[in-house]
Structure formats: structure tokens, C-alpha cells
Design a protein around this motif. Structure first.
Motif, PDB file in Angstrom:
ATOM      1  N   GLU A 178      15.395  20.922 -13.607  1.00  0.00           N
ATOM      2  CA  GLU A 178      17.013  20.591 -13.439  1.00  0.00           C
ATOM      3  C   GLU A 178      17.217  19.669 -14.540  1.00  0.00           C
ATOM      4  OE1 GLU A 178      19.564  21.913 -11.852  1.00  0.00           O
ATOM      5  OE2 GLU A 178      17.942  23.412 -11.341  1.00  0.00           O
ATOM      6  N   ASN A 199      18.844  25.877  -8.504  1.00  0.00           N
ATOM      7  CA  ASN A 199      19.259  24.647  -7.981  1.00  0.00           C
ATOM      8  C   ASN A 199      18.202  24.112  -6.822  1.00  0.00           C
ATOM      9  OD1 ASN A 199      20.273  22.497  -6.471  1.00  0.00           O
ATOM     10  ND2 ASN A 199      22.360  22.963  -7.086  1.00  0.00           N
ATOM     11  N   THR A 200      17.606  23.064  -7.200  1.00  0.00           N
ATOM     12  CA  THR A 200      16.546  22.633  -6.387  1.00  0.00           C
ATOM     13  C   THR A 200      16.883  22.658  -4.690  1.00  0.00           C
ATOM     14  OG1 THR A 200      17.512  20.237  -6.433  1.00  0.00           O
ATOM     15  CG2 THR A 200      15.708  20.787  -7.776  1.00  0.00           C
TER      16      THR A 200
END
Length: 180
Positions: free
Chosen positions: A104, A164-165
Motif C-alpha cells: 500500500e 486494500n489491507t
């Protein structure tokens, strides 16, 4: 939010960027506290294991941003205990979560356009640019060059390849937390 707590006469022990600590013995009306917290997009965490997982996440994020000296907390637990709690809670290992955070951050740095891919790899503590490139492609499904080409004026790519984490974690709404 602090003004809302004061207005409701709810004493706050400490306020930090990612955490507000209340003394639950001093909180007269838990329902009002819950309403204020929920209305502002946060949630109350009063489970020791969930607090520990959030401390690990916070530590990793601070470590990645190189602010760990000023912001990180020392977690006084055995690594095996922390690792097990984290994996059970988030459905991902601490190591994989940290890699996702790094990717990210790499995406953010690519979008900014100020650094070469090698400089990005170096800034994220990769031993080589090729190691970052392999992880980047493995996670996002595209090369860093393709990602850069598809990023328009700082906005992120929309579509299947955007990672997205929190997508990898069970507790997707744990980003904003309050601790009792």
C-alpha cells in the motif's frame, strides 16, 4: 468528539490519533458514550485480545512510516501469543499483513511520482527492487510500471486489481477504534 464527550460529562483519560481511553468506572451513561462513538464512525473495544491486535497494527503502521520511535507502544507479550491472536482475529499472519502495508505504501509512493522504483524499494527496506516488484505484482496483479501508467493524477485505480489491507482482515471496521 472531545466536545461531545465534555458536553455529555463523559471523562476522557487520554486522547491520541488512533485511540481514546475512558475510565469505565467514571462513565455514568455507557449508552450515550456508545452513541457518540458510533455517530463519529468509531467503535468501542474492550476485549484485551482485540486491543492487542490493534496495538500490533498501529505498531506496524508506525514502523512503516518510520515514526515508530515517537508513536509505537511496547507490547509486553510473547511473540507467539501476539501472532496467534492476530492470525485468529484477522485471518492473516502479522508478516503478510506487514507486506500488504508495504505494498500500500509502495502504491502511494508510485502515485506521488517523486521516487524511482529502486528508491521506493530502498525506502521500504527491501533488499532489492526486484523483490518489491515480485511482491507488488503478486498482490496487485500488475507490475509497478503498469500501476503507474494506470494511475491518473494521484487517484487510485478502480477495478479488480486494487488491494486494500483491510480486504484481507476479518475485522474490516477496526481501523477507527476506541479503547475502554
Amino acid at each position: 468528539m472531545q466536545q461531545e464527550f465534555r458536553h455529555a460529562e463523559i471523562p476522557v483519560k487520554t486522547v491520541k490519533l488512533d485511540e481514546i481511553v475512558f475510565d469505565e468506572t467514571q462513565t455514568k451513561n455507557y449508552k450515550i458514550l456508545q452513541e457518540i462513538v458510533t455517530r463519529n464512525g468509531f467503535e468501542i473495544i474492550n476485549s484485551e485480545s482485540t486491543i492487542l491486535v490493534e496495538q500490533v497494527k498501529s505498531y506496524l503502521i508506525n514502523e512503516l512510516s518510520k515514526n515508530s520511535k515517537s508513536n509505537s507502544k511496547h507490547i509486553n507479550k510473547e511473540y507467539s501469543t501476539i501472532s496467534k491472536l492476530f492470525s485468529n482475529s484477522q485471518d492473516i499472519t502479522i508478516e503478510k499483513y506487514y507486506i500488504l502495508l508495504k505494498i500500500e505504501k509502495a502504491k502511494e509512493l508510485v502515485q506521488m511520482g517523486n521516487l524511482s522504483f529502486s528508491d521506493i524499494a530502498y525506502s521500504l527496506d527491501y533488499k532489492s527492487g526486484s523483490h518489491l516488484a515480485k511482491q507488488f505484482k503478486s498482490i496487485t496483479g500488475m507490475s509497478m510500471s503498469d500501476y503507474k501508467k494506470n494511475t491518473i493524477m494521484g487517484s487510485t485505480i478502480s477495478g479488480q486489481n486494487y488491494i486494500n489491507t483491510n480486504q484481507y482482515c476479518k475485522n474490516k471496521n477496526v481501523r477507527n477504534t476506541l479503547v475502554l
